[in-house]
Design a protein around this motif. Sequence first.
Motif, PDB file in Angstrom:
ATOM      1  N   MET A 219      30.847  58.173   6.555  1.00  0.00           N
ATOM      2  CA  MET A 219      30.990  57.546   7.927  1.00  0.00           C
ATOM      3  C   MET A 219      29.126  57.290   8.628  1.00  0.00           C
ATOM      4  SD  MET A 219      33.892  59.380  10.150  1.00  0.00           S
ATOM      5  CE  MET A 219      35.739  59.130   9.310  1.00  0.00           C
ATOM      6  N   PHE A 220      28.254  58.234   8.970  1.00  0.00           N
ATOM      7  CA  PHE A 220      27.363  57.986   9.022  1.00  0.00           C
ATOM      8  C   PHE A 220      26.267  56.945   7.694  1.00  0.00           C
ATOM      9  CE2 PHE A 220      28.091  61.297  12.135  1.00  0.00           C
ATOM     10  CZ  PHE A 220      27.493  61.714  12.975  1.00  0.00           C
ATOM     11  N   GLN A 221      26.685  57.474   6.865  1.00  0.00           N
ATOM     12  CA  GLN A 221      26.432  56.848   5.977  1.00  0.00           C
ATOM     13  C   GLN A 221      26.816  54.756   5.931  1.00  0.00           C
ATOM     14  OE1 GLN A 221      23.753  57.284   2.440  1.00  0.00           O
ATOM     15  NE2 GLN A 221      24.108  54.543   2.934  1.00  0.00           N
ATOM     16  N   ASP A 222      28.001  55.004   5.858  1.00  0.00           N
ATOM     17  CA  ASP A 222      28.185  53.481   6.435  1.00  0.00           C
ATOM     18  C   ASP A 222      27.681  53.052   7.755  1.00  0.00           C
ATOM     19  OD1 ASP A 222      29.671  53.758   3.622  1.00  0.00           O
ATOM     20  OD2 ASP A 222      31.722  54.257   4.878  1.00  0.00           O
ATOM     21  N   ALA A 223      27.357  54.149   8.376  1.00  0.00           N
ATOM     22  CA  ALA A 223      27.422  53.216  10.006  1.00  0.00           C
ATOM     23  C   ALA A 223      25.937  53.064  10.387  1.00  0.00           C
ATOM     24  CB  ALA A 223      28.327  53.884  10.948  1.00  0.00           C
ATOM     25  N   THR A 224      25.219  53.644   9.460  1.00  0.00           N
ATOM     26  CA  THR A 224      23.993  53.774   9.938  1.00  0.00           C
ATOM     27  C   THR A 224      23.049  53.786   8.684  1.00  0.00           C
ATOM     28  OG1 THR A 224      23.606  56.616   9.554  1.00  0.00           O
ATOM     29  CG2 THR A 224      23.873  55.658  11.795  1.00  0.00           C
ATOM     30  N   GLY A 225      23.048  53.791   7.648  1.00  0.00           N
ATOM     31  CA  GLY A 225      22.683  53.495   5.940  1.00  0.00           C
ATOM     32  C   GLY A 225      21.679  55.163   6.125  1.00  0.00           C
ATOM     33  N   SER A 226      22.138  56.130   6.437  1.00  0.00           N
ATOM     34  CA  SER A 226      21.876  57.069   6.075  1.00  0.00           C
ATOM     35  C   SER A 226      23.034  58.362   5.964  1.00  0.00           C
ATOM     36  CB  SER A 226      20.304  57.731   7.155  1.00  0.00           C
ATOM     37  OG  SER A 226      20.336  59.053   6.807  1.00  0.00           O
ATOM     38  N   PRO A 227      23.219  59.170   5.002  1.00  0.00           N
ATOM     39  CA  PRO A 227      24.442  59.937   5.084  1.00  0.00           C
ATOM     40  C   PRO A 227      23.753  61.515   6.360  1.00  0.00           C
ATOM     41  CG  PRO A 227      23.328  60.426   3.349  1.00  0.00           C
ATOM     42  CD  PRO A 227      22.299  59.478   3.834  1.00  0.00           C
ATOM     43  N   GLU A 228      22.401  61.165   6.660  1.00  0.00           N
ATOM     44  CA  GLU A 228      22.064  62.828   7.325  1.00  0.00           C
ATOM     45  C   GLU A 228      22.335  62.809   9.372  1.00  0.00           C
ATOM     46  OE1 GLU A 228      20.787  64.666   5.179  1.00  0.00           O
ATOM     47  OE2 GLU A 228      21.020  63.921   3.503  1.00  0.00           O
ATOM     48  N   LEU A 229      22.647  63.343   9.408  1.00  0.00           N
ATOM     49  CA  LEU A 229      22.750  63.485  11.241  1.00  0.00           C
ATOM     50  C   LEU A 229      21.469  63.804  11.466  1.00  0.00           C
ATOM     51  CD1 LEU A 229      24.786  64.223  13.278  1.00  0.00           C
ATOM     52  CD2 LEU A 229      24.466  66.252  13.409  1.00  0.00           C
ATOM     53  N   PRO A 230      20.781  62.596  12.638  1.00  0.00           N
ATOM     54  CA  PRO A 230      19.444  63.297  12.520  1.00  0.00           C
ATOM     55  C   PRO A 230      19.204  64.483  13.499  1.00  0.00           C
ATOM     56  CG  PRO A 230      20.219  60.761  13.304  1.00  0.00           C
ATOM     57  CD  PRO A 230      21.391  61.253  12.531  1.00  0.00           C
ATOM     58  N   GLN A 231      18.269  65.115  13.635  1.00  0.00           N
ATOM     59  CA  GLN A 231      17.327  66.091  14.288  1.00  0.00           C
ATOM     60  C   GLN A 231      16.641  66.525  15.263  1.00  0.00           C
ATOM     61  OE1 GLN A 231      18.911  68.925  13.090  1.00  0.00           O
ATOM     62  NE2 GLN A 231      20.036  67.308  12.756  1.00  0.00           N
ATOM     63  N   ASN A 232      16.982  65.493  15.425  1.00  0.00           N
ATOM     64  CA  ASN A 232      16.480  64.993  17.538  1.00  0.00           C
ATOM     65  C   ASN A 232      18.088  64.342  18.293  1.00  0.00           C
ATOM     66  OD1 ASN A 232      15.974  61.688  19.213  1.00  0.00           O
ATOM     67  ND2 ASN A 232      14.384  63.463  19.503  1.00  0.00           N
ATOM     68  N   GLU A 233      17.290  64.370  19.282  1.00  0.00           N
ATOM     69  CA  GLU A 233      19.245  64.051  20.131  1.00  0.00           C
ATOM     70  C   GLU A 233      19.056  63.027  20.453  1.00  0.00           C
ATOM     71  OE1 GLU A 233      22.534  66.255  23.341  1.00  0.00           O
ATOM     72  OE2 GLU A 233      19.582  65.259  24.023  1.00  0.00           O
ATOM     73  N   ASP A 234      18.238  62.465  20.856  1.00  0.00           N
ATOM     74  CA  ASP A 234      18.383  60.593  21.310  1.00  0.00           C
ATOM     75  C   ASP A 234      18.179  60.007  19.809  1.00  0.00           C
ATOM     76  OD1 ASP A 234      17.488  61.235  23.485  1.00  0.00           O
ATOM     77  OD2 ASP A 234      15.787  60.636  23.278  1.00  0.00           O
ATOM     78  N   GLN A 235      17.422  60.037  18.765  1.00  0.00           N
ATOM     79  CA  GLN A 235      18.388  59.710  17.348  1.00  0.00           C
ATOM     80  C   GLN A 235      19.902  59.942  17.242  1.00  0.00           C
ATOM     81  OE1 GLN A 235      15.444  61.147  14.864  1.00  0.00           O
ATOM     82  NE2 GLN A 235      12.907  59.817  15.900  1.00  0.00           N
ATOM     83  N   MET A 236      19.997  60.443  17.321  1.00  0.00           N
ATOM     84  CA  MET A 236      21.618  61.463  16.662  1.00  0.00           C
ATOM     85  C   MET A 236      22.788  60.660  17.443  1.00  0.00           C
ATOM     86  SD  MET A 236      23.872  64.712  17.257  1.00  0.00           S
ATOM     87  CE  MET A 236      24.147  65.095  19.630  1.00  0.00           C
ATOM     88  N   LEU A 237      22.218  60.185  19.425  1.00  0.00           N
ATOM     89  CA  LEU A 237      23.116  59.431  20.117  1.00  0.00           C
ATOM     90  C   LEU A 237      22.552  57.731  19.751  1.00  0.00           C
ATOM     91  CD1 LEU A 237      22.523  61.578  23.477  1.00  0.00           C
ATOM     92  CD2 LEU A 237      23.305  61.749  22.057  1.00  0.00           C
TER      93      LEU A 237
END
Length: 433
Positions: free
Chosen positions: A163-181
């Motif tokens: 889901m993250f890959q399809d929506a953001t282009g990356s399969p990773e969960l960002p490790q900065n909260e602002d970037q995660m949001l």
Amino acid sequence: MKRQVLATLSTAALLATAAGCSSGSPSPSPTNVDTKDMTGSVTVWLMNDAQKSWPDLVQQVNDEFAQKYPKVQIKLSYHEWGTKVSELDAALSSGQAPDVVELGNTETLKYMVNGSLLKLDRTTFDNSDNWIKGLAETCTYKESLYCVPYYAGARVGLYNSKMFQDATGSPELPQNEDQMLSALDKVANKYKGTPGYSALYLPGPYWYAAMSYVNAYGGAIAKYDSSGLWHGTLHDPKSLQGLQHFVDLVRKYNKNDLKVNEQDQAKVLGHEKAGLIYANGWEQSVATAPITGTPALQDVLKVAAMPGPNDKPLPSFIGGSDLAVTAKSQNAQAAADWVRMFTSTKSEQVLVDKDTLPNNLVQLAPMKNKPTTAAAANAVQDAWFTPAAPGWGAVEKQGVLTAMLNAIFAGKGVEEAAKEADAQIDGLINNAG
């Protein structure tokens, strides 16, 4: 059945309350009797996790014990989490308590306060200088040790990488909260057509998560003051910051009933109705199991440290288990020795090899760089725990924190709800009851 081991099924749950033993029971004193001449038995209650996940460790320790105490019989039984407390309370009240019992770390305080556990000498156990702080605190009351940390656990971010890959282009969960949001906003937009979909499924009554945000801002549920009393501190400014942060996240991302707790959050993720949950590591297996989840997500669901405020990981509530010797054990020296063997460096390494977090920082260190354990291993070192106050059990039993959160999501102001919760906490937390 192996030598010296009698394995039995868990006894049926009995309705009874714990009988308080005399508090301040001394540590087991070594006798002059050679251990090879000692007789009797040591009754051990372990949770069924040990039977399912590391039976080899149990056998290893029982064999080691049999070498040292060849005439002492180990009576071992496995128990279920849902019934163990009622079984133990009944056994304590009837004088039939086990010598050694495994306690979930949220269960220990009640038994430390009412005198049901034996004091132990911390210095006689392996790695005691390096025990994980939050876990050691679950065994400590009024500066005395009443149990030994067994294994640890921590909550992490569990997410759908596709889901993250399809929506953001990356399969990773960002490790900065602002970037995660920012990523969550994209995930929410991508799946806005899916009924009941939450990019971040954060349940409203999930007080463990709420208190993690309180802790992230330097707040606390309650504090011990100079007068020797505990008092609620949820309405303190730092605590309010954390509460408000949690509330804002829930209101923005949770598209389901905000009164529903976290019990089934893994199922929500497993049925592809969420992009991210804040969960115990074991919940991944629920999300990928038939019926409760989707087996095809086995390689899709990933674990990562949950980003928190101020560019730091979100502080986790410490999970795990402890081992205690009951105060009226008739074979306390041998019982404490069994615990010593079961929590030795050698034994803890068996847990490490099975990707279970050990009780100490030395053996935890390599797990911080191992992909399968890094998120939890890094989260557990600075994990928090509930107040070690005599009345904390009553605070939990009466659902003070859950009621506060439900009131907030029903429309009450955060500060008003926090003040009301603190008043309830003040009336309960200092009374052993």
